[in-house]
Each structure stands twice: as C-alpha cells, then as structure tokens.
Design an enzyme around this catalytic site. Structure first.
Site, short mmCIF file in Angstrom:
data_model
loop_
_atom_site.label_atom_id
_atom_site.label_comp_id
_atom_site.label_asym_id
_atom_site.label_seq_id
_atom_site.Cartn_x
_atom_site.Cartn_y
_atom_site.Cartn_z
N ASP A 199 -6.11 -5.62 -6.72
CA ASP A 199 -7.28 -5.45 -5.86
C ASP A 199 -7.91 -4.07 -6.10
OD1 ASP A 199 -9.15 -5.81 -3.83
OD2 ASP A 199 -7.78 -5.11 -2.26
N LEU A 200 -8.73 -3.98 -7.15
CA LEU A 200 -9.33 -2.69 -7.52
C LEU A 200 -10.82 -2.63 -7.18
CD1 LEU A 200 -7.52 -2.07 -10.93
CD2 LEU A 200 -6.86 -1.35 -8.62
N LYS A 201 -11.40 -3.73 -6.75
CA LYS A 201 -12.78 -3.76 -6.24
C LYS A 201 -13.76 -3.06 -7.19
CE LYS A 201 -11.41 -3.89 -1.35
NZ LYS A 201 -9.95 -3.65 -1.48
N LYS A 235 -0.15 -7.72 -3.22
CA LYS A 235 -1.39 -7.06 -3.58
C LYS A 235 -1.15 -5.60 -3.92
CE LYS A 235 -4.55 -5.61 -0.53
NZ LYS A 235 -4.99 -4.24 -0.94
N ASP A 285 0.83 -1.21 0.00
CA ASP A 285 0.00 0.00 0.00
C ASP A 285 0.87 1.25 0.00
OD1 ASP A 285 -2.40 -1.45 0.03
OD2 ASP A 285 -2.24 -1.75 2.19
N ASN A 325 -21.41 -3.40 -18.12
CA ASN A 325 -20.56 -3.11 -19.26
C ASN A 325 -19.27 -2.41 -18.85
OD1 ASN A 325 -20.29 -3.06 -22.27
ND2 ASN A 325 -20.19 -0.86 -21.89
N ARG A 363 0.13 -3.73 6.74
CA ARG A 363 0.96 -2.94 7.65
C ARG A 363 1.79 -3.74 8.66
NH1 ARG A 363 -3.92 1.26 8.38
NH2 ARG A 363 -4.95 -0.63 7.65
N HIS A 373 -16.89 -1.89 -9.12
CA HIS A 373 -18.30 -1.85 -8.75
C HIS A 373 -18.98 -0.78 -9.61
CE1 HIS A 373 -21.48 -1.60 -5.25
NE2 HIS A 373 -22.02 -1.89 -6.43
N ASP A 374 -19.63 -1.23 -10.68
CA ASP A 374 -20.25 -0.29 -11.62
C ASP A 374 -21.25 -1.07 -12.46
OD1 ASP A 374 -20.64 2.01 -13.38
OD2 ASP A 374 -18.68 2.70 -12.67
N THR A 388 -13.73 -5.63 5.85
CA THR A 388 -13.37 -5.93 7.23
C THR A 388 -13.21 -4.68 8.09
OG1 THR A 388 -11.05 -6.10 6.52
CG2 THR A 388 -12.29 -8.15 6.75
#
Length: 239
Positions: free
Chosen positions: A61-63, A31, A9, A69, A216, A65-66, A125
C-alpha cells in the site's frame, strides 16, 4: 479468501515478522505501507515474503501519485516483490491510472506471475466533508468518491479503496466484480483513532466489502493473535 487484511504499521522487520506469526492463522493478507517501505525498502518486503513459515499474501500500500511515467516505473520496480495488490491515488488522473495498469501487466510478463491488482485510493478515511472542502473540493464527499471510482473503473483498475459508508453505493454503481478494499474498520467498543468514517467488520462485509483493512485494533492489542481471532470469528461464514 479470508477478507481480513492486517495492516503491519511498523518500521521494524523483526516486529513485523512477529506480528505476522501471531496473526497469520486468522488473516487473509498483510498490508505493508509507506511506514515500513520507507524504513526498509524493497529488501525489507522481500525478507518478509521469503519467510516460508509466515507465508501470507502481501498488499503493498504505497499510494503512488505522480506523473504517469514515474508511477509506471515505480510499479515496474516492484516486479521482484511478491505482492498481490497495490494502490495508486485515483486523483492522479486518467493517464496515470492507465499507465499503472499497463505497468502491472508488464510486471506480470517480467515475473511470469499473475499481475498485482491495482486499486485506486478515492478519499482517505481520515478525511471528512470539512477536510475535503478545505482543499477546494466543494462536492459532497460521497459524490467525490463515486466520481473517482467511476474514473478508476473506466481506466480498467481492479477496484478502489473506500470508506465503509460508500460500500453500498459503489457496489451498485460498479458491479460485483469491482474490488472494494475498506479501511476504517473497527470492532465494537474499539477506538476509532484517526479514522473519521468507520464501521464494524461484519457490517462492512454485509454491505459488500471484499477486503477489510484492520491495523491498530489487532496490532496494538494486548494479544494481537486473540484480537485477530475474535474478528475472524465475528465474521462467521459471511464471506
């Protein structure tokens, strides 16, 4: 495969390279998430992936959500990125999840490589029962995770992201072949930071986790290499 996925990160490519160099011997993958991708884009990921000395599998890991298409096209746009696993939000619904799987197959066709695993994010989480109630979900958090995992599996996703506390139930519900990716992993005596549902690495593996996402406790340690080594050694031959 070593189940430890180190969450890199950072927004800095050189820092990411250094971290990967430090921990690569003791982790199974790294990641890269929104923080890194927003700052560096696909070219930054490719730069890390092209470093043959630091060759480790990449979990992107871009998650997503849309609308279906848009998610499908976003996954297709990653065809030139060498990642073995990607994430979408299961809350995006059935049509979006199916579009994501179909797009991953197209990525495989375009690249001639094995398609990336598509993993559904259930409940973050960093959220607890009060948090999900606040956004209008009145069910018990465990029931919500189970419902979303069932949706993901019915749409042919490869697995889900879940907290350590849902591992047992999801393993029974979804079977042994359904991949469980588990963040919120904290070695004993480490800070939980912004995670609200945590467990130690060995406990998570013994419950049935396939991959442990650890950030971390490794990357912010005084010596990331030693921290990764100690976590790796704590697992013994458990995986």
């Amino acid at each position: 495969m070593n189940p430890i996925i180190c969450a890199i990160d950072t927004t800095d490519v050189d820092e990411a390279n250094t971290l990967i160099t430090d921990v690569k011997r003791y982790v199974g993958a790294v990641k890269l998430g929104l923080e890194f991708f927003t700052a560096n884009g696909a070219s930054g990921v490719r730069k890390l992936a092209s470093n043959t000395e630091n060759k480790v599998p990449i979990f992107l890991d871009l998650k997503f959500h849309d609308i279906p298409n848009t998610v499908a096209n976003a996954i297709k746009a990653t065809a030139g990125i060498d990642s073995f696993m990607m994430t979408v939000h299961t809350a995006g619904g059935r049509a979006m999840l199916r579009a994501a799987i179909d797009a991953s197959m197209e990525v495989s066709y375009l690249t001639g490589k094995e398609r990336p695993l598509i993993i559904g994010v259930t409940v973050l989480t960093s959220l607890d029962q009060a948090d999900i109630n606040m956004v209008g979900i009145k069910d018990n958090i465990n029931d919500q995770v189970a419902r979303l995992a069932d949706l993901a599996q019915s749409c042919r996703l490869d697995g889900v992201v879940c907290s350590p506390y849902e591992i047992n139930a999801l393993r029974k519900q979804c079977g042994d072949d359904f991949v469980l990716v588990v963040p919120g992993i904290r070695p004993e005596n480490s800070s939980i930071d912004d995670q609200k549902r945590t467990l130690t690495p060995i406990d998570a593996i013994e419950k049935g986790a396939d991959y442990l996402v650890i950030g971390r406790p490794i990357t912010k340690a005084a010596n990331p290499r030693d921290s990764a080594r100690l976590i790796y050694e704590s697992l013994g031959a458990s995986y």
